[in-house]
Structure formats: C-alpha cells, structure tokens
Design an enzyme around this catalytic site. Structure first.
Site, PDB file in Angstrom:
ATOM      1  CG  HIS A 218      39.861 -76.341  -0.541  1.00 39.94           C
ATOM      2  ND1 HIS A 218      39.756 -76.161   0.825  1.00 39.94           N
ATOM      3  CD2 HIS A 218      40.786 -75.447  -0.943  1.00 39.94           C
ATOM      4  CE1 HIS A 218      40.572 -75.202   1.212  1.00 39.94           C
ATOM      5  NE2 HIS A 218      41.218 -74.757   0.156  1.00 39.94           N
ATOM      6  CG  ASP A 248      38.695 -78.243   3.268  1.00 39.01           C
ATOM      7  OD1 ASP A 248      39.231 -78.929   2.381  1.00 39.01           O
ATOM      8  OD2 ASP A 248      38.682 -76.997   3.262  1.00 39.01           O
ATOM      9  N   GLY A 335      45.695 -68.202  -0.365  1.00 39.86           N
ATOM     10  CA  GLY A 335      46.985 -68.865  -0.436  1.00 39.86           C
ATOM     11  C   GLY A 335      47.396 -69.511   0.858  1.00 39.86           C
ATOM     12  CB  SER A 337      43.712 -73.243   1.663  1.00 37.78           C
ATOM     13  OG  SER A 337      42.550 -72.474   1.756  1.00 37.78           O
ATOM     14  CB  SER A 353      38.839 -75.019   5.981  1.00 36.52           C
ATOM     15  OG  SER A 353      37.795 -75.241   5.050  1.00 36.52           O
TER      16      SER A 353
END
Length: 475
Positions: A218, A248, A335, A337, A353
């Site tokens: 993402h 992801d 923050g 990810s 994720s």
C-alpha cells in the site's frame, strides 16, 4: 547527540532499521539446536527445536502426511513442534512422532478450514473483519473491529454460526482495522494528499542484480518515488507493487546502482541484527517487529494465511481485501507499515501491513510474508554482509531493547551507523535523546559506516505521536 554525515550514495537505508519500537522486547540467545535424544534417529520423544527448525519440520510433515496434516504450531515453552493430524489414522501419528513432532489428533482438516474461509469470503467480506486459521484451537479465528455493528455484526456472526461451533469463533477488537503508515528506517514520498511515510522492510537484490528493498504494497501504490528524509530528494523508485489482493508488498529499487544495501535490521542503540535468510512463519514462534514510530516490539505468531478486510481509503464504503497474511499479537501503530518482522536468529519473516490497537493497549497486527514477496518479485535477500560502508559484523542478538516509545532522537536511521553492536548495550526507554545511542564508542560514529546519518530518519520529530488505535497501513 552528534550525527555523522556521509555521502548520499552510500547512505543505504539499513534493512528494516526503524526507530526503536518501544516495548519490552528482548532478543534472547538462540535456543539449542535440534536434539534427537536417541542414537538411532527414531525419536522416542518430541525433539527440542529452534522455531526456524520447527518451521522446516512442519513443511516436511505437511508433504509427508498429505491430507492428514491439519496444521501445526510451535510450543515456545517446551520448544517443540505440535502437529495436528486428522483422527483415525494411527500410521500417520506414528510417522509424525518418528519425525520428532508432538502429535495431536483433531477434528477439522485443513481443507475443511480453508473451505470455511471461502464461505466467510463469500458471505462476510465486511470492512473491519479478518480471519485466519488457528492451529492451536483447530478453528478459524474471526475478528471484527469496532466499526462492525448492527446489521454487519449480525451478518458476520450468523455466517460464523453457520460454519459450526467447532469450526470457527468470533471476537471483537476495540480498535479499527486500517493500514499503518511508517516503520523500519522511515521512508518518505510526496503524494496528492501530502507527505506519505512508510518503513523499509528488508534490503534485497532485484532479479536484474540491482539493489532494492521491500516494503508494504500500500506504500508502493500510494507513491512512486521514495526518499530517506521528509524533504530530501528521492533515492528509490517503485518497481512492483501489490495491494490489495494476494498480498501487500512492494519492490523498490535504489536509483543509484552503486548503493550498498546491508542485509540487516537496525534495532536501535547502534545495534543491528544480520538477516541471513527468509523463513516462513510458524504459529507460536517468537518474532520481533521494528518500526519507525514505535521501535522494537516482540510477540508471537497467532495465525497464518489470514484474510483482512480493510476499509478502502479511496472508495468510501468500499473494502480492500488482502489475503495470505501472517497474524500476530505484536503491537503496531500508524507509521509502522512496511517495517521488518524477523526472528532472533536473523530470519526475515514479514513486513507490517496493518492492524488494530496500539502499543499501550495491544492489538492484532498483520504482516506480508517475506517468502511470498520474494517469490513474486524474483528478488533475493541482500548481500548478507556488512554491505554499507565499512561496517563490521552482525550484532549480538542477545542484546536487549527495553520498553520505549522513542521515535524522537533514537539512532534507528540517523546515527545508528552499522558496526557490530556491543552485546552489553541496551536500548532503553526513551522518547528523545537516549543516552548511549548516538555516540556509543565503536558504534555510533564509526567512520565509513554506510547506514549512517540518514537525514530525516534519526531525528524524526513527532514520530511517536501518530494515533495507532486501529489497523492502519504504514504510509
């Protein structure tokens, strides 16, 4: 705290080097290697195994036992692999025991559990829901966040009920499932909505031989070019990105082909853990997560092949469904990810994720498996050596990182310049200028260290102020 400047072309972001995720996470010494306990190789009792060895054994037994294999998990207390087998086949039980596993006969086959997951997908793909196979209960563990109420809750619970009490269970989460932006060594991009922040997962080598890194998909979908500082020039460009759907993950190539990207995770206090291999997760094993917002945290894997239905950020009322994730009880906040999930022996396991909750109250967190991302992108783990500049060897994994919310002046991406970490050093609780991090002798200001002063990464002001009360993507 001083920050030693080094040329940008050598300032490779250390793999997953996030500002210390503050929780009482301790990198324990390696457990004893597999011990058979018998002279002829036929185990009379379950073997004592490291988690990575247990994962390998589980994969072997899955092939050996075929449809009789109903999942497995690692018992960290006894350091044994527990294997579920379908009741009624004594020969299967004997084979699993001879291989060194602790055997448990169960009712639900993997095929039945996967069929149940397909029913949930068809009838209960609701934003704010997730499910995964839990081998400890031999059920599907279904979770609903705080937004699943009224008719949505009724729809979910009736679907779970239709599967049968022995097949699935459902629980509520107090947070909200969303993707968590930031993690690892912080990376930044400019997008239509403003600055996007994510975390670097692991440095890798792309299939064409160029230096690259993995992060959350993402993040790669949100922006094409990424920098190692909030206002700096881009240093890397997205090559591949998958989100939502079957994963992801993103592969991001460094713009400078001479970038030396160390295969390591920066765990704060100038300490790094060398990443030597990729490994599949095993339910029950201890894992460590590094993220630029919350630092270093640990916990256990609680489920595999998880499906998460995130509320779409681009389509109000829509849902972004991601499959094939790892579920854990390791906390994370906005923050984090893309940040690294790894084991104490240096195995890369996943990238953050999303999840719900925070690092005060706890919650559920989901990770993209590294092995799947590597296979899909054709990349391989980084050079496995010191790599960036003149860094020394790997950190002693027995070094500990104690509770801290620090995302302030910690040396995660700034002054944490490579070198082998002092095993006696401890990353202490801090939200600002932690002592012993910036200018540790032999660690902080080593000349020529290539993961050195990444502008905007070490001194990330306000990095810990993100609201992480929900499952969010790190970007």
């Amino acid at each position: 705290m001083s920050h030693k400047r080094i040329p940008k072309r050598k300032a490779a972001i250390a793999a997953g080097s996030v500002v210390a995720l503050g929780a009482a996470a301790i990198l324990l010494p390696n457990a004893n290697a597999s011990q058979d306990g018998s002279s002829n190789g036929a185990a009379v009792a379950p073997k004592t195994l490291k988690a990575t060895d247990a994962s390998d054994l589980a994969a072997q037994l899955q092939q050996l036992l075929g449809q009789a294999f109903a999942g497995s998990y690692y018992d960290s207390g006894s350091q044994q692999l527990v294997v579920n087998v379908i009741s009624g086949d004594n020969n299967v039980v004997v084979q699993a025991k001879k291989a060194g596993a602790k055997v448990r006969e169960v009712k639900n086959s993997l095929a039945a559990l996967k069929a149940g997951a397909q029913t949930l997908k068809a009838k209960a793909t609701i934003p704010g829901t997730a499910w995964a196979i839990d081998p400890k209960t031999n059920k599907l563990a279904v979770t609903a966040d705080s937004t699943v109420t009224g008719a949505k809750w009724d729809r979910l619970t009736s679907t779970v009920k239709s599967l049968g009490a022995d097949m699935a269970s459902v629980k509520k989460s107090s947070g909200t499932f969303k993707t968590l932006v930031s993690g690892g060594d912080a990376i930044f991009a400019q997008a239509e909505g403003g600055t996007v922040r994510c975390s670097l997962g692991f440095n890798v080598t792309a299939s064409d031989g160029s230096p690259a890194f993995l992060t959350a998909g993402h993040c790669g979908v949100a922006a094409k070019q990424w920098s190692d500082s909030e206002t700096g020039q881009p240093i890397a460009t997205v090559d591949q990105a998958t989100f939502p759907g079957d994963g992801d993950f993103s592969l991001v190539k460094y713009d400078d082909p001479n970038t030396q990207a160390a295969s390591e995770v920066n765990v704060g206090n100038g300490q790094t853990v060398q990443i030597t291999q990729a490994a599949d997760a095993t339910v029950g094993e201890q894992v460590f997560r590094m993220g630029s917002t919350t630092g270093l945290h640990d916990g256990q894997v609680t489920g595999l092949d998880a499906t998460v239905n995130f509320q779409s950020e681009t389509n109000p009322g829509g849902v972004d469904t991601v499959t094939g994730l790892i579920q854990t009880n390791v906390c994370a906040e906005a923050g984090d990810s893309g940040g690294s999930l790894f084991t104490q022996d240096g195995s890369a396991v996943g990238m953050t994720s999303g999840g719900s909750g925070d690092c005060t109250a706890g919650g559920e967190t989901f990770f993209q498996p590294v092995t799947t991302a590597l296979q899909a992108t054709g990349a391989t783990l980084g050079n496995g050596g010191a790599g960036a500049g003149d860094q020394g060897g790997s950190a002693d994994p027995s070094a500990s990182a104690t509770d801290g919310t620090g995302a302030g002046d910690q040396a995660g991406g700034g002054d944490a310049v490579g070198g082998s970490a002092d095993p006696s050093a401890t990353a202490t609780d801090g939200t600002g200028d932690q002592s012993g991090i910036g200018d540790q002798s032999g660690t902080g200001d080593q000349s020529g260290a290539g993961t050195g002063d990444q502008s905007g990464t070490g001194d990330q002001s306000g990095a810990g102020a993100n609201d992480g009360s929900s499952l969010t993507q790190t970007r």
